[in-house]
Write a protein that holds these residues in place. Structure first.
Motif, short mmCIF file in Angstrom:
data_model
loop_
_atom_site.label_atom_id
_atom_site.label_comp_id
_atom_site.label_asym_id
_atom_site.label_seq_id
_atom_site.Cartn_x
_atom_site.Cartn_y
_atom_site.Cartn_z
N ILE A 1 -34.41 -2.53 -29.17
CA ILE A 1 -35.59 -2.50 -29.91
C ILE A 1 -35.33 -1.54 -31.14
CG2 ILE A 1 -37.42 -2.64 -28.12
CD1 ILE A 1 -37.56 0.71 -28.28
N GLN A 2 -35.76 -1.77 -32.39
CA GLN A 2 -35.92 -0.85 -33.55
C GLN A 2 -36.28 0.50 -33.42
OE1 GLN A 2 -37.64 -2.58 -36.93
NE2 GLN A 2 -37.65 -0.59 -38.07
N ALA A 3 -35.51 1.28 -33.71
CA ALA A 3 -35.95 2.93 -33.51
C ALA A 3 -35.31 3.70 -34.77
CB ALA A 3 -35.71 3.37 -32.14
N PRO A 4 -36.02 4.87 -34.84
CA PRO A 4 -35.51 5.87 -35.67
C PRO A 4 -33.99 6.23 -35.30
CG PRO A 4 -37.68 6.44 -35.55
CD PRO A 4 -37.25 5.38 -34.58
N VAL A 5 -32.69 6.11 -36.26
CA VAL A 5 -31.68 6.29 -36.01
C VAL A 5 -31.28 7.62 -35.25
CG1 VAL A 5 -30.56 6.95 -38.18
CG2 VAL A 5 -29.14 5.62 -36.66
N ASP A 6 -32.12 8.51 -35.71
CA ASP A 6 -32.02 10.03 -35.29
C ASP A 6 -32.85 10.35 -34.04
OD1 ASP A 6 -34.32 9.90 -36.47
OD2 ASP A 6 -33.79 11.79 -37.93
#
Length: 389
Positions: free
Chosen positions: A222-227
């Motif tokens: 799933i797409q998520a904030p990379v940090d």
């Protein structure tokens, strides 16, 4: 030590190049920083273009892939929880194969072992010298002792952070890059895949991908904030979010279980030009990075191997350097085609920061157009299964 081609990097591209050269009677030595176990522990993409499968066949390492790999004749795209299928066979008469990069690497190691190939692990301080002369050499340290390999050519198959690209003078190299403002949160689970083919899903909450390694091993993203901290994403939180983004019929049948691997990967597009300087040739991630949308990374590395191998064979068999001289331009044409496709697929399927309802509606319209247009589907299929070499 003396060899004809010194290959820096013992991943799939370096091992495949060594294997193909060996079958043509050309000597090589492979240098790898990590241990073999560490190389084989890397979790990477698992979709092979039809051309990549053909290249493995030429190298004599495709038997297990054909026995255990999963041929895919299409893929699913979804928008707003509704999916539709792109039929590769019907549209262009070609298909892809799902077979993990780890397994490709394992098959190549076994082949190099059977052939008595030289693959040296645990090297440190690798440095490239005199690349702009006819007598390049490579130095490295192993177990505290310095070593030198004299060679005719150097193949830099050592990834984005390796020393090969860094050996090209800065005033020679042009670099192109786009960093995407999100990452992919990936989970590996010992569960049956939710679909027998990959599902790429666009959703207002973000992108999702349902894929697999085999009939009992699934890979989901799933797409998520990379940090994002990984401990924020418990297994329960991940499965709940994945269900929200998948097509409704897939969400209803999703089988979940404990994750056996979980990580967040950044996304970027990157190209280094040229891919050759003197006697050095860059291959794979040393020269280019694509976002994983569309699974082009490994396949691009293998197509580089195809062009470089052909050039080296012509050099030693016929004394012709035409293929080596054209290597960078030829490889980069295919690289930029894949960069364009991966960029398009990424921007069409993901939610971007600051994206407005208009932007989402444009993405929806793009996917609805794909759903209704066989011409648009054929274009996607052609790029997905791999452009010809």
């Amino acid at each position: 030590m003396r060899t004809q081609v010194c290959i820096i990097g013992g991943g799939p591209s370096g091992l495949l190049l060594s294997q193909l050269l060996d079958r043509a009677g050309i000597a090589s030595v492979v240098l790898e920083r990590q241990s073999r176990d560490r190389v084989l522990s890397r979790i990477r993409a698992g979709v092979l273009e039809y051309g990549s499968v053909g290249l493995l066949e030429r190298a004599g390492v495709a038997e297990r892939a054909h026995a255990e790999g999963l041929p895919h004749t299409g893929t699913y795209l979804a928008v707003q929880n509704e999916g539709f299928r792109i039929d590769f066979d019907a549209l262009i008469g070609k298909r892809v194969m799902v077979y993990g990069q780890t397994e490709v690497t394992r098959d190549l190691y076994d082949a190099r072992d059977r052939a008595g190939g030289t693959v040296i692990h645990g090297v440190a301080g690798t440095a490239l010298h005199d690349l702009d002369t006819t007598a390049p050499f490579v130095t490295y340290t192993l177990d505290g002792t310095g070593h030198r390999i004299d060679c005719d050519f150097v193949a830099g198959c050592d990834g984005f952070h390796g020393p090969s690209r860094q050996a090209i003078p800065k005033d020679v190299l042009t670099e192109y890059e786009r960093v995407y403002p999100f990452g992919w949160l990936g989970v590996l689970s010992e569960t049956p895949p939710v679909s027998h083919e990959l599902i790429y899903a666009n959703h207002p909450r973000g992108f999702a991908l349902a894929s697999m390694r085999n009939a009992n091993l699934s890979r989901y993203y799933i797409q998520a904030p990379v940090d994002d901290p990984l401990d924020k994403w418990t297994d329960a939180a991940f499965w709940d979010e994945l269900r929200r983004r998948l097509p409704l019929d897939a969400a209803d049948t999703l089988i979940t279980g404990p994750s056996i691997e979980k990580s967040i990967a950044p996304l970027r597009s990157y190209v280094a030009d040229p891919m050759r300087w003197g006697r050095l040739f860059l291959v794979g991630d040393a020269a280019h990075i694509v976002p994983p949308t569309g699974a082009k990374g490994l396949n691009l590395a293998l197509s580089d191997v195809h062009y470089l191998h052909a050039g080296l064979v012509a050099h030693y068999a016929d004394g012709s350097d035409a293929g080596l001289d054209a290597y960078s331009a030829t490889a980069l044409r295919r690289v930029w085609n894949a960069i364009r496709f991966s960029w398009w697929f990424t921007t069409t399927m993901h939610r971007f920061p600051g994206q407005t309802p208009f932007d989402q509606a444009i993405q929806d319209a793009e996917l609805r157009h794909l759903q209704g247009s066989s011409t648009a589907q054929a274009n996607l299929a052609e790029n997905y299964v791999g452009l010809p070499y």
